[in-house]
Design a protein around this motif. Sequence first.
Motif, PDB file in Angstrom:
ATOM      1  N   LEU A 219      -4.350 -20.558  32.982  1.00 28.28           N
ATOM      2  CA  LEU A 219      -3.530 -21.372  32.078  1.00 28.28           C
ATOM      3  C   LEU A 219      -3.269 -20.550  30.810  1.00 28.28           C
ATOM      4  N   GLY A 220      -2.303 -19.662  30.939  1.00 32.77           N
ATOM      5  CA  GLY A 220      -1.947 -18.789  29.832  1.00 32.77           C
ATOM      6  C   GLY A 220      -2.233 -17.346  30.135  1.00 32.77           C
ATOM      7  N   SER A 221      -1.286 -16.674  30.800  1.00 34.72           N
ATOM      8  CA  SER A 221      -1.464 -15.268  31.154  1.00 34.72           C
ATOM      9  C   SER A 221      -1.461 -14.399  29.906  1.00 34.72           C
ATOM     10  N   THR A 222      -2.388 -13.458  29.852  1.00 37.80           N
ATOM     11  CA  THR A 222      -2.431 -12.566  28.697  1.00 37.80           C
ATOM     12  C   THR A 222      -1.246 -11.608  28.669  1.00 37.80           C
ATOM     13  N   PHE A 223      -0.585 -11.407  29.798  1.00 38.86           N
ATOM     14  CA  PHE A 223       0.528 -10.465  29.832  1.00 38.86           C
ATOM     15  C   PHE A 223       1.764 -10.997  29.119  1.00 38.86           C
ATOM     16  N   ASP A 224       2.022 -12.302  29.264  1.00 40.96           N
ATOM     17  CA  ASP A 224       3.262 -12.825  28.678  1.00 40.96           C
ATOM     18  C   ASP A 224       3.132 -14.221  28.088  1.00 40.96           C
ATOM     19  N   GLY A 225       1.932 -14.829  28.154  1.00 36.67           N
ATOM     20  CA  GLY A 225       1.734 -16.141  27.559  1.00 36.67           C
ATOM     21  C   GLY A 225       2.138 -17.309  28.427  1.00 36.67           C
ATOM     22  N   SER A 226       2.521 -17.071  29.686  1.00 37.65           N
ATOM     23  CA  SER A 226       3.013 -18.151  30.536  1.00 37.65           C
ATOM     24  C   SER A 226       1.863 -18.859  31.248  1.00 37.65           C
ATOM     25  N   TYR A 227       2.062 -20.155  31.528  1.00 36.50           N
ATOM     26  CA  TYR A 227       1.101 -20.936  32.299  1.00 36.50           C
ATOM     27  C   TYR A 227       1.347 -20.719  33.789  1.00 36.50           C
ATOM     28  N   GLU A 228       0.270 -20.577  34.553  1.00 34.66           N
ATOM     29  CA  GLU A 228       0.425 -20.604  36.002  1.00 34.66           C
ATOM     30  C   GLU A 228       0.517 -22.058  36.466  1.00 34.66           C
ATOM     31  N   PRO A 229       1.235 -22.328  37.558  1.00 32.67           N
ATOM     32  CA  PRO A 229       1.486 -23.715  37.992  1.00 32.67           C
ATOM     33  C   PRO A 229       0.280 -24.317  38.697  1.00 32.67           C
ATOM     34  N   VAL A 230      -0.684 -24.784  37.933  1.00 35.25           N
ATOM     35  CA  VAL A 230      -1.950 -25.253  38.502  1.00 35.25           C
ATOM     36  C   VAL A 230      -1.724 -26.404  39.472  1.00 35.25           C
TER      37      VAL A 230
END
Length: 473
Positions: A219-230
């Motif tokens: 929940l919040g990729s360090t690469f781009d700040g996006s959430y993965e669709p849990v």
Amino acid sequence: MPLHQGPAASPAEPTRRLALNPFFGEAANPVGGMTEAPPHHRLPENPLPPASAYQLVHDELMLDGNSRLNLATFVTTWMEPQAGVLMAECRDKNMIDKDEYPRTAELERRCVAMLAQLWHAPDPALAVGCSTTGSSEACMLAGMALKRRWAKRNADRYPGSARPNLIMGVNVQVCWEKFCNFWEVEARLVPMEGDRFHLDAESAAALCDENTIGVVAVLGSTFDGSYEPVAEICAALDALQERTGLDIPVHVDGASGAMVAPFVDEDLIWDFRLPRVSSINTSGHKYGLVYPGVGWALWRSAAELPEDLVFRVNYLGGDMPTFALNFSRPGAQVVAQYYTFLRLGREGYRAVQQTSRDIARGLAERIEAMGDFQLLTHGNELPVFAFTTAPDVTSFNVFDVSRRLREQGWLVPAYTFPANREDLSVLRVVCRNGFSADLAGLLIEDLNRLLPELRSQSQPFTQDVSAATSFHH
């Protein structure tokens, strides 16, 4: 080769006394006191006055970067003075000694209860959890629980013929790769493809088999700040179970997002409301707004945390379970977390995180408006965004921008993405509490001041990408 090795003795060591400020002597007497500077790589023969020792260390640390201008790190760089006082009062308390510091242990228990409620545990009173030194330890603990549960279910096959595996996107934090290495788990990494920069539900389900201990959703990729669709990942695993009978649990690595989404994305379903989510971790020292280092790991209930992983100590005449990789650590950060929960409450956290997001989105828009850059994300999930140079920009690259901004004191990381998007190099900006709209305006001013020089280059200055600013967070 050893991990750490001291340098060879310097032939100039006898002349180091020439570097000593005479005022460092006792009672600030320029003609008395210390006669030579202490050595750097061996213990000095004699003690120093505390003021002298302080000044020597203080002066060298002036060459560190300014943490408030570090737009690479997710870690908290500002807290209120009152929090600092509490931390100073508790830094000598050993967190592991719960029977000797029962009130500190109680504050840890309260924090776990607050997080269980925040993350919608079915019964917050039955959720189990603990503090850690950060999300890396919390992830290790969650991974250990996943593996132990899988091993118990597959006792007839493991460790003989079955090798456990863990499904995750290639964008996970390096602690997950360490976990797989240290605990002998196969890391099944889903690569990036096109404009998809994190794990997707279909790819996660496709890699699962009878040896899968779990799926990690970030929940919040360090690469781009996006959430993965849990929720989508859980739905895909529900369908997989219907087809095959495989029951694969999900761990949510919410290092950053688990302290953002509950306050500014309340309609997003990602936590224990999804029955397949068995555990969640977060970093108190990131968007939990506490100085490093403190993390938290929570399990839906005791059923998700195998009892044989838990050690027990006596606590106020009762039973206190503990689950940790580390032993001695200060209680200061746990106390600071409780202070911050008490100080801000839901509405306070909502205001802080919304402000950070607003600053991130506004800053992203202003950078995009310059025309030299192309946004990958816009700061509308984590208060984080990544951007690269526009397709028609040939005179400079992201590594040039990072290098020139560093000359102004800004630490903005430039790095390449992992497989299968190694062709993509980006800059990333992390907006945290304490990074104000005024500071964002100053960053824009410096960037506008540098762009004419960058545009005038005949080609990018930084050709060797490996020597450029690296990605550590």
